[in-house]
Design a protein around this motif. Structure first.
Motif, mmCIF file in Angstrom:
data_model
loop_
_atom_site.group_PDB
_atom_site.id
_atom_site.type_symbol
_atom_site.label_atom_id
_atom_site.label_comp_id
_atom_site.label_asym_id
_atom_site.label_seq_id
_atom_site.Cartn_x
_atom_site.Cartn_y
_atom_site.Cartn_z
ATOM 1 N N GLN A 1 -1.496 15.764 -12.307
ATOM 2 C CA GLN A 1 -1.564 14.891 -13.469
ATOM 3 C C GLN A 1 -2.576 13.777 -13.207
ATOM 4 O OE1 GLN A 1 2.059 12.838 -14.434
ATOM 5 N NE2 GLN A 1 1.334 12.152 -16.430
ATOM 6 N N PRO A 2 -3.490 13.514 -14.142
ATOM 7 C CA PRO A 2 -4.408 12.389 -13.958
ATOM 8 C C PRO A 2 -3.628 11.091 -13.768
ATOM 9 C CG PRO A 2 -5.122 13.769 -15.788
ATOM 10 C CD PRO A 2 -3.756 14.249 -15.397
ATOM 11 N N VAL A 3 -4.096 10.241 -12.870
ATOM 12 C CA VAL A 3 -3.385 8.998 -12.567
ATOM 13 C C VAL A 3 -4.364 7.839 -12.613
ATOM 14 C CG1 VAL A 3 -3.693 9.349 -10.069
ATOM 15 C CG2 VAL A 3 -1.906 7.810 -10.901
ATOM 16 N N MET A 4 -3.941 6.738 -13.210
ATOM 17 C CA MET A 4 -4.758 5.534 -13.308
ATOM 18 C C MET A 4 -4.020 4.376 -12.654
ATOM 19 S SD MET A 4 -6.116 3.434 -16.677
ATOM 20 C CE MET A 4 -6.977 4.860 -17.339
ATOM 21 N N VAL A 5 -4.690 3.713 -11.712
ATOM 22 C CA VAL A 5 -4.119 2.555 -11.032
ATOM 23 C C VAL A 5 -4.640 1.300 -11.714
ATOM 24 C CG1 VAL A 5 -3.939 1.301 -8.852
ATOM 25 C CG2 VAL A 5 -3.923 3.805 -8.859
ATOM 26 N N VAL A 6 -3.721 0.458 -12.154
ATOM 27 C CA VAL A 6 -4.056 -0.751 -12.896
ATOM 28 C C VAL A 6 -3.679 -1.958 -12.042
ATOM 29 C CG1 VAL A 6 -3.669 -2.048 -15.025
ATOM 30 C CG2 VAL A 6 -3.560 0.462 -15.048
ATOM 31 N N GLY A 7 -4.609 -2.922 -11.963
ATOM 32 C CA GLY A 7 -4.310 -4.114 -11.182
ATOM 33 C C GLY A 7 -5.447 -5.103 -11.233
ATOM 34 N N LEU B 1 0.817 -1.202 0.000
ATOM 35 C CA LEU B 1 0.000 0.000 0.000
ATOM 36 C C LEU B 1 0.856 1.260 0.000
ATOM 37 C CD1 LEU B 1 -2.853 1.234 0.198
ATOM 38 C CD2 LEU B 1 -2.649 1.091 2.682
ATOM 39 N N LEU B 2 1.905 1.264 0.801
ATOM 40 C CA LEU B 2 2.787 2.431 0.854
ATOM 41 C C LEU B 2 3.456 2.679 -0.493
ATOM 42 C CD1 LEU B 2 4.484 2.017 4.355
ATOM 43 C CD2 LEU B 2 2.816 3.745 3.674
ATOM 44 N N GLY B 3 3.818 1.606 -1.186
ATOM 45 C CA GLY B 3 4.420 1.762 -2.502
ATOM 46 C C GLY B 3 3.457 2.402 -3.487
ATOM 47 N N LEU B 4 2.198 1.992 -3.451
ATOM 48 C CA LEU B 4 1.197 2.586 -4.330
ATOM 49 C C LEU B 4 1.009 4.061 -4.003
ATOM 50 C CD1 LEU B 4 -1.099 2.223 -6.471
ATOM 51 C CD2 LEU B 4 -2.634 1.884 -4.524
ATOM 52 N N TRP B 5 0.859 4.390 -2.713
ATOM 53 C CA TRP B 5 0.668 5.787 -2.316
ATOM 54 C C TRP B 5 1.843 6.648 -2.752
ATOM 55 C CZ3 TRP B 5 -1.334 5.044 3.402
ATOM 56 C CH2 TRP B 5 -2.697 4.689 3.351
ATOM 57 N N THR B 6 3.045 6.125 -2.639
ATOM 58 C CA THR B 6 4.224 6.889 -3.048
ATOM 59 C C THR B 6 4.172 7.216 -4.540
ATOM 60 O OG1 THR B 6 5.575 5.871 -1.314
ATOM 61 C CG2 THR B 6 6.737 6.877 -3.163
ATOM 62 N N ASP B 7 3.807 6.228 -5.349
ATOM 63 C CA ASP B 7 3.748 6.435 -6.793
ATOM 64 C C ASP B 7 2.625 7.394 -7.183
ATOM 65 O OD1 ASP B 7 5.862 4.695 -7.095
ATOM 66 O OD2 ASP B 7 4.597 2.952 -7.496
ATOM 67 N N ALA C 1 -5.045 6.118 -22.498
ATOM 68 C CA ALA C 1 -4.033 5.703 -21.523
ATOM 69 C C ALA C 1 -2.881 6.696 -21.450
ATOM 70 C CB ALA C 1 -3.512 4.315 -21.887
ATOM 71 N N ASN C 2 -2.539 7.300 -22.581
ATOM 72 C CA ASN C 2 -1.430 8.251 -22.602
ATOM 73 C C ASN C 2 -1.743 9.540 -21.848
ATOM 74 O OD1 ASN C 2 0.216 6.572 -24.066
ATOM 75 N ND2 ASN C 2 -0.377 7.425 -26.053
ATOM 76 N N ARG C 3 -3.003 9.773 -21.552
ATOM 77 C CA ARG C 3 -3.379 10.973 -20.814
ATOM 78 C C ARG C 3 -3.239 10.780 -19.300
ATOM 79 N NH1 ARG C 3 -6.623 11.405 -25.495
ATOM 80 N NH2 ARG C 3 -6.785 13.554 -26.269
ATOM 81 N N PHE C 4 -2.972 9.561 -18.882
ATOM 82 C CA PHE C 4 -2.833 9.240 -17.461
ATOM 83 C C PHE C 4 -1.392 8.844 -17.149
ATOM 84 C CE2 PHE C 4 -7.372 8.476 -18.033
ATOM 85 C CZ PHE C 4 -7.931 8.919 -16.838
ATOM 86 N N ALA C 5 -1.018 9.076 -15.899
ATOM 87 C CA ALA C 5 0.168 8.417 -15.357
ATOM 88 C C ALA C 5 -0.286 7.047 -14.872
ATOM 89 C CB ALA C 5 0.739 9.227 -14.201
ATOM 90 N N LEU C 6 0.272 5.988 -15.423
ATOM 91 C CA LEU C 6 -0.161 4.632 -15.105
ATOM 92 C C LEU C 6 0.653 4.075 -13.947
ATOM 93 C CD1 LEU C 6 -0.602 3.160 -18.703
ATOM 94 C CD2 LEU C 6 -2.312 4.251 -17.236
ATOM 95 N N VAL C 7 -0.048 3.575 -12.937
ATOM 96 C CA VAL C 7 0.595 2.994 -11.759
ATOM 97 C C VAL C 7 0.064 1.577 -11.591
ATOM 98 C CG1 VAL C 7 0.917 3.151 -9.267
ATOM 99 C CG2 VAL C 7 0.837 5.243 -10.639
#
Length: 284
Positions: A127-133, A112-118, A263-269
């Motif tokens: 910047q818009p961010v998208m979490v993929v998993g 969880l901490l790794g995700l929050w950091t990213d 997808a290119n409009r988001f920072a992918l995490v």
């Protein structure tokens, strides 16, 4: 409850405005009936915040912090030791409801901490961010908890194939005034864009293409938002400095593929799946 020592020991609590409103109503009612208002505040408020805790040590810590804050604000005599003892006993005594019905706090793990950091870096730069998993991996809960911890208003939209652009943009609808005039009602994105807050687009893989295409302009840098559906020809003033967009995409669900342009409009995490051993613990 949001202090670092408490969260590391007991997880991130789910504190809502509804709990605070219920506490205020209970205290006001007790005041009408008489008695010490501050003492009543402890005995009535503690159960509201302790009921979701699975461990007595967490409930004891919450009561202690609540009493310390009220004593600091109103004087030590406002909350006698007897009230503290009674509130602690009530908060740590199992209620009649089954423990399995309680909403457990989110444990803070390295994953969880790794995700929050990213994610935090993208939030700070707007910047818009998208979490993929994988589905069920805790993506939405993690982003919701992060919004709480950073004191940001969050509005979540669970996207489905039936979701219409109007839910995000807004629509004309009958007003509540006399004569039932037709009035414009802002959608989720419009409201957050104007007033500030985080939009969480949950399960973008399930959304219709027309819904995602409608978001293109607000995902640009800098973002713009034109309410063409309202008849506007000039973009909405903004965005508000606190406006942010976060999204989740679940893999392995058979949903639609997100276009490379989107997808290119988001920072992918990427959020990794739970290890097998951890998944077994969660299932229990």
């Amino acid at each position: 409850m949001y202090s670092q020592p408490f969260m590391l020991a007991h997880g991130v609590p789910d504190v809502t405005d509804a709990q605070l409103a219920a506490w205020v109503r209970a205290v006001l009612s007790a005041r009408v009936q008489g008695g010490g208002v501050v003492a009543h505040a402890v005995t009535l408020g503690a159960p509201l915040y302790c009921d979701q805790q699975r461990h007595a040590s967490a409930a004891t810590a919450i009561v202690g912090r609540l009493v310390a804050a009220l004593r600091e604000a109103c004087g030590a005599a406002a909350v006698p030791d007897a009230t503290l003892a009674a509130a602690t006993h009530a908060a740590t005594t199992p209620s009649g409801s089954a423990s399995s019905n309680k909403r457990a706090a989110m444990a803070i793990t390295p994953r969880l901490l790794g995700l929050w950091t990213d994610v935090t870096g993208s939030i700070e730069t707007a910047q818009p961010v998208m979490v993929v998993g994988p589905v069920g991996g805790g993506k939405s809960e993690a982003l919701t908890a992060l919004a709480r911890l950073t004191w940001r208003t969050l509005a979540a939209v669970c996207l489905t194939p039936e979701t219409e652009p109007a839910e995000l943009v807004g629509m004309f609808a009958p007003g509540g005034g006399r004569g039932h005039n037709i009035e414009w009602a802002d959608g989720t994105v419009t409201s957050m864009y104007t007033h500030g807050g985080v939009v969480l687009l949950d399960n973008v893989q399930d959304a219709d293409a027309c819904v995602l295409e409608r978001l293109n302009s607000v995902l640009e840098s800098p973002p713009t938002w034109l309410l063409a559906e309202k008849g506007d020809v000039v973009p909405v003033s903004g965005p508000h400095p606190q406006f942010r967009i976060m999204a989740t995409l679940s893999t392995g669900t058979g949903g639609n593929d997100v276009s490379p342009a989107l997808a290119n409009r988001f920072a992918l995490v990427h959020m990794p799946d739970l290890p097998a051993a951890a998944a077994d613990v969660e299932a229990e």
